[in-house]
Design an enzyme around this catalytic site. Structure first.
Site, mmCIF file in Angstrom:
data_model
loop_
_atom_site.group_PDB
_atom_site.id
_atom_site.type_symbol
_atom_site.label_atom_id
_atom_site.label_comp_id
_atom_site.label_asym_id
_atom_site.label_seq_id
_atom_site.Cartn_x
_atom_site.Cartn_y
_atom_site.Cartn_z
ATOM 1 N N LYS A 197 -8.130 5.448 6.613
ATOM 2 C CA LYS A 197 -6.703 5.250 6.340
ATOM 3 C C LYS A 197 -5.848 6.328 6.988
ATOM 4 O O LYS A 197 -6.332 7.369 7.423
ATOM 5 C CB LYS A 197 -6.470 5.182 4.827
ATOM 6 C CG LYS A 197 -6.983 3.880 4.221
ATOM 7 C CD LYS A 197 -6.606 3.722 2.761
ATOM 8 C CE LYS A 197 -7.006 2.332 2.255
ATOM 9 N NZ LYS A 197 -6.704 2.151 0.816
ATOM 10 N N ARG A 243 -15.424 2.080 -1.306
ATOM 11 C CA ARG A 243 -15.129 0.881 -0.513
ATOM 12 C C ARG A 243 -14.881 1.348 0.919
ATOM 13 O O ARG A 243 -13.934 2.073 1.198
ATOM 14 C CB ARG A 243 -13.899 0.160 -1.076
ATOM 15 C CG ARG A 243 -13.525 -1.110 -0.338
ATOM 16 C CD ARG A 243 -12.293 -1.754 -0.969
ATOM 17 N NE ARG A 243 -11.911 -2.982 -0.276
ATOM 18 C CZ ARG A 243 -11.115 -3.039 0.790
ATOM 19 N NH1 ARG A 243 -10.594 -1.912 1.277
ATOM 20 N NH2 ARG A 243 -10.820 -4.200 1.349
#
Length: 274
Positions: A221, A255
């Site tokens: 991210k 995740r």
């Protein structure tokens, strides 16, 4: 701490890894790579061989300002791929990343095992009742607004306190609908600035007070690649570092896009703590 997936108890006392399979053309890292069924099957096989316990399949991109797609389009992208995956890998535990109750119902009927809802029931008022009826684990994430508006909704009185209050409300709602296996996701990158993402990670252990499994998704991210002045493609090392921090602070599920490296993080942190 355990969750029940299709009658199988998954022990989360040792953290587990959830591999990401995006069926969207516009996801921030791997958009378009796995829309083809053959490519999807190869990626699932790879992630399972590398040690993934869950595969999280999504057909609606939730990246900031992602294009909104219809329920019909989401189902069109999702169901055929789910069917071929479950035909090839009958024991796989598939999590479906959707905020729509009708998509959740269709996916579970095909054979998925969990629902992963970025809105914790706020974008579809029927979602929690549906999950309660389906009797499957439910991942509920912290987010404000929608993927299209969330980047403008980052003002908090106190980030951690506000989030804990949010989860107390959402969990109460889940219990009222008979949801017995909730999992919380603090939603890194969702309605949070880069600084707030690091504040959240720094205080992640405070979410243990909720006493439900904690899922963390920081894989590649922007909090990583913008801090390192690089790109998502070059953010694997940074991802592993922050995954390690998350595990040390109580994460039960990671995740990730890169399963092998996340499994190594789990093995090393587990050895350290033992």
């Amino acid at each position: 701490m355990t969750i029940n997936c299709k009658g199988k108890l998954i022990d989360l006392s040792t953290p587990k890894v959830m591999g990401i399979l995006n069926l969207t053309p516009d996801s921030f890292f791997d958009g378009g790579k796995f829309q083809d069924q053959t490519a999807s099957l190869k990626q699932v096989e790879r992630m399972l061989n590398e040690g993934a316990t869950f595969i999280d399949v999504g057909a609606y991109s939730s990246r900031p300002k992602a294009e909104h797609v219809s329920e019909a389009e989401e189902l069109k992208r999702l169901l055929p791929v789910l069917e071929v995956i479950l035909e090839e890998f009958s024991e796989v535990l598939i999590s479906v990343d959707t905020f729509r109750s009708k998509v959740a119902k269709a996916a579970i009927e095909v054979g998925a095992a969990l629902i992963n809802d970025i809105s914790a029931g706020q974008m579809d008022p029927q979602m929690m009742a549906m999950v309660g009826n389906l009797k499957v684990p439910y991942i509920m994430m912290h987010m404000r607004g929608t993927p299209q508006t969330m980047q403008n909704l980052t003002q908090y009185d106190d980030l951690i306190k506000d989030m804990l209050f949010y989860f107390s409300e959402r969990l109460a709602e889940a219990r009222s609908h008979g949801i017995t296996n909730p999992i919380i996701d603090p939603g890194f990158g969702f309605a949070k600035t880069r600084e707030q993402n690091f504040e959240l990670l720094d205080h992640l252990e405070l979410f243990k007070i909720i006493e439900h499994p904690l899922l963390v998704g920081v894989s590649r991210k922007s909090m990583i690649y913008k801090t390192l002045d690089t790109t998502a493609e070059h953010a694997l090392n940074g991802t592993s570092i922050l995954n390690t921090v998350a595990l040390q602070k109580g994460a039960s599920i990671l995740r990730v896009h890169d399963v092998k490296e996340a499994v190594e993080c789990v093995k090393l942190v587990t050895a350290l703590h033992s």
